[in-house]
Design an enzyme around this catalytic site. Structure first.
Site, PDB file in Angstrom:
ATOM      1  N   PRO A   9     -24.642  49.751  28.008  1.00 25.73           N
ATOM      2  CA  PRO A   9     -24.582  49.694  26.551  1.00 25.73           C
ATOM      3  C   PRO A   9     -23.172  49.837  25.986  1.00 25.73           C
ATOM      4  O   PRO A   9     -22.365  50.619  26.479  1.00 25.73           O
ATOM      5  CB  PRO A   9     -25.475  50.844  26.092  1.00 25.73           C
ATOM      6  CG  PRO A   9     -25.613  51.740  27.258  1.00 25.73           C
ATOM      7  CD  PRO A   9     -25.447  50.890  28.475  1.00 25.73           C
ATOM      8  N   ASN A  10     -22.938  49.045  24.972  1.00 28.36           N
ATOM      9  CA  ASN A  10     -21.720  49.050  24.161  1.00 28.36           C
ATOM     10  C   ASN A  10     -20.502  48.449  24.847  1.00 28.36           C
ATOM     11  O   ASN A  10     -19.449  48.324  24.215  1.00 28.36           O
ATOM     12  CB  ASN A  10     -21.395  50.451  23.631  1.00 28.36           C
ATOM     13  CG  ASN A  10     -22.495  50.973  22.750  1.00 28.36           C
ATOM     14  OD1 ASN A  10     -22.934  50.281  21.834  1.00 28.36           O
ATOM     15  ND2 ASN A  10     -22.980  52.171  23.035  1.00 28.36           N
ATOM     16  N   ARG A  17     -14.354  48.512  20.048  1.00 26.95           N
ATOM     17  CA  ARG A  17     -14.912  49.862  19.996  1.00 26.95           C
ATOM     18  C   ARG A  17     -13.879  50.890  20.439  1.00 26.95           C
ATOM     19  O   ARG A  17     -13.412  50.851  21.576  1.00 26.95           O
ATOM     20  CB  ARG A  17     -16.126  49.939  20.919  1.00 26.95           C
ATOM     21  CG  ARG A  17     -16.704  51.313  21.033  1.00 26.95           C
ATOM     22  CD  ARG A  17     -17.833  51.340  22.066  1.00 26.95           C
ATOM     23  NE  ARG A  17     -18.319  52.698  22.209  1.00 26.95           N
ATOM     24  CZ  ARG A  17     -18.638  53.249  23.356  1.00 26.95           C
ATOM     25  NH1 ARG A  17     -18.554  52.564  24.473  1.00 26.95           N
ATOM     26  NH2 ARG A  17     -19.066  54.483  23.392  1.00 26.95           N
ATOM     27  N   TYR A  22     -10.827  53.198  24.817  1.00 27.24           N
ATOM     28  CA  TYR A  22     -11.212  52.146  25.753  1.00 27.24           C
ATOM     29  C   TYR A  22     -10.216  50.998  25.868  1.00 27.24           C
ATOM     30  O   TYR A  22     -10.406  50.109  26.694  1.00 27.24           O
ATOM     31  CB  TYR A  22     -12.592  51.590  25.376  1.00 27.24           C
ATOM     32  CG  TYR A  22     -13.657  52.662  25.408  1.00 27.24           C
ATOM     33  CD1 TYR A  22     -14.107  53.183  26.615  1.00 27.24           C
ATOM     34  CD2 TYR A  22     -14.192  53.174  24.232  1.00 27.24           C
ATOM     35  CE1 TYR A  22     -15.072  54.171  26.657  1.00 27.24           C
ATOM     36  CE2 TYR A  22     -15.165  54.165  24.263  1.00 27.24           C
ATOM     37  CZ  TYR A  22     -15.591  54.660  25.470  1.00 27.24           C
ATOM     38  OH  TYR A  22     -16.543  55.645  25.509  1.00 27.24           O
ATOM     39  N   ASN A  74     -20.765  49.904  35.478  1.00 26.87           N
ATOM     40  CA  ASN A  74     -20.380  50.808  34.399  1.00 26.87           C
ATOM     41  C   ASN A  74     -21.631  51.021  33.551  1.00 26.87           C
ATOM     42  O   ASN A  74     -21.968  50.182  32.723  1.00 26.87           O
ATOM     43  CB  ASN A  74     -19.253  50.214  33.556  1.00 26.87           C
ATOM     44  CG  ASN A  74     -18.750  51.184  32.510  1.00 26.87           C
ATOM     45  OD1 ASN A  74     -19.446  52.115  32.130  1.00 26.87           O
ATOM     46  ND2 ASN A  74     -17.539  50.955  32.030  1.00 26.87           N
ATOM     47  N   ALA A  77     -23.253  55.032  28.459  1.00 26.95           N
ATOM     48  CA  ALA A  77     -23.916  56.290  28.109  1.00 26.95           C
ATOM     49  C   ALA A  77     -25.148  56.575  28.968  1.00 26.95           C
ATOM     50  O   ALA A  77     -25.561  57.732  29.087  1.00 26.95           O
ATOM     51  CB  ALA A  77     -24.292  56.284  26.634  1.00 26.95           C
ATOM     52  N   GLU A  98     -19.898  53.390  40.803  1.00 24.59           N
ATOM     53  CA  GLU A  98     -19.977  53.701  39.373  1.00 24.59           C
ATOM     54  C   GLU A  98     -18.556  53.756  38.814  1.00 24.59           C
ATOM     55  O   GLU A  98     -17.684  54.387  39.407  1.00 24.59           O
ATOM     56  CB  GLU A  98     -20.657  55.061  39.185  1.00 24.59           C
ATOM     57  CG  GLU A  98     -20.695  55.543  37.768  1.00 24.59           C
ATOM     58  CD  GLU A  98     -21.213  56.970  37.656  1.00 24.59           C
ATOM     59  OE1 GLU A  98     -21.088  57.526  36.550  1.00 24.59           O
ATOM     60  OE2 GLU A  98     -21.702  57.554  38.643  1.00 24.59           O
ATOM     61  N   HIS A 100     -16.065  54.093  35.114  1.00 22.80           N
ATOM     62  CA  HIS A 100     -15.917  54.417  33.691  1.00 22.80           C
ATOM     63  C   HIS A 100     -14.468  54.169  33.298  1.00 22.80           C
ATOM     64  O   HIS A 100     -13.554  54.514  34.042  1.00 22.80           O
ATOM     65  CB  HIS A 100     -16.287  55.874  33.418  1.00 22.80           C
ATOM     66  CG  HIS A 100     -17.706  56.149  33.752  1.00 22.80           C
ATOM     67  ND1 HIS A 100     -18.741  55.767  32.937  1.00 22.80           N
ATOM     68  CD2 HIS A 100     -18.269  56.720  34.837  1.00 22.80           C
ATOM     69  CE1 HIS A 100     -19.878  56.102  33.504  1.00 22.80           C
ATOM     70  NE2 HIS A 100     -19.626  56.666  34.667  1.00 22.80           N
ATOM     71  N   ARG A 107     -13.704  64.507  28.638  1.00 27.12           N
ATOM     72  CA  ARG A 107     -14.229  64.239  27.299  1.00 27.12           C
ATOM     73  C   ARG A 107     -15.260  65.296  26.907  1.00 27.12           C
ATOM     74  O   ARG A 107     -15.244  66.401  27.436  1.00 27.12           O
ATOM     75  CB  ARG A 107     -14.799  62.816  27.259  1.00 27.12           C
ATOM     76  CG  ARG A 107     -13.672  61.777  27.471  1.00 27.12           C
ATOM     77  CD  ARG A 107     -14.105  60.376  27.270  1.00 27.12           C
ATOM     78  NE  ARG A 107     -14.605  60.175  25.905  1.00 27.12           N
ATOM     79  CZ  ARG A 107     -15.363  59.152  25.546  1.00 27.12           C
ATOM     80  NH1 ARG A 107     -15.709  58.245  26.442  1.00 27.12           N
ATOM     81  NH2 ARG A 107     -15.765  59.025  24.308  1.00 27.12           N
TER      82      ARG A 107
END
Length: 148
Positions: A9-10, A17, A22, A74, A77, A98, A100, A107
């Site tokens: 998502p996103n 964004r 990012y 990736n 969320a 995985e 990110h 964070r």
């Protein structure tokens, strides 16, 4: 070698964004860079992005069913919330890395836990969009027999 590059998502909003977190690259930019490396290394890449949990799970299953050699993932969320995606990865015998873009461990506290990492062969976090390239390089090393 055939790899799936899966984005949650996103990630379709990359470049728009929160560029301070990012960066300014779009997902298309990332895919183009990866495709260049893959072509030079005789790797077939297939790209998929979805904001829907079920669609991502379907692609994980399909990657196994169609004989992919690995997944660069990736999960966005869903990293922190999706037992279903975790179970989908655990249900297939295919290596997953995985990734990110931001360092999830520096964070907000809710981002520090990955439900996905325990069923992956590795996690790259905080290297910006270069994490995708690093994951591809890891799969190339595995192809050469390097144990990761």
């Amino acid at each position: 070698m055939k790899l799936l590059v899966l984005n949650g998502p996103n990630l379709n909003r990359l470049g728009k964004r929160e560029p301070d977190i990012y960066g300014a690259e779009t997902l298309a930019d990332v895919e183009q860079k990866l495709q260049t490396i893959a072509s030079e290394s005789f790797v077939e890449l297939f790209f998929y992005q979805s904001n829907s949990e079920g669609a991502l799970i379907d692609k994980i299953h399909e990657a196994y069913d169609f004989g992919y050699d690995g997944i660069i993932f990736n999960p966005g969320a869903y990293t922190h919330t999706s037992i279903a995606i975790r179970d989908a990865i655990a249900s297939v015998d295919i290596p997953v890395i995985e990734i990110h873009i931001s360092n999830i461990h520096s964070r907000e506290p809710f981002r520090h836990t990955s439900l996905i990492a325990p069923v992956c062969i590795g996690q790259l976090s905080g290297f910006g969009t270069s994490g995708y390239e690093l994951a591809l390089q890891a799969f190339l090393l595995r192809r050469k027999g390097v144990k990761l």
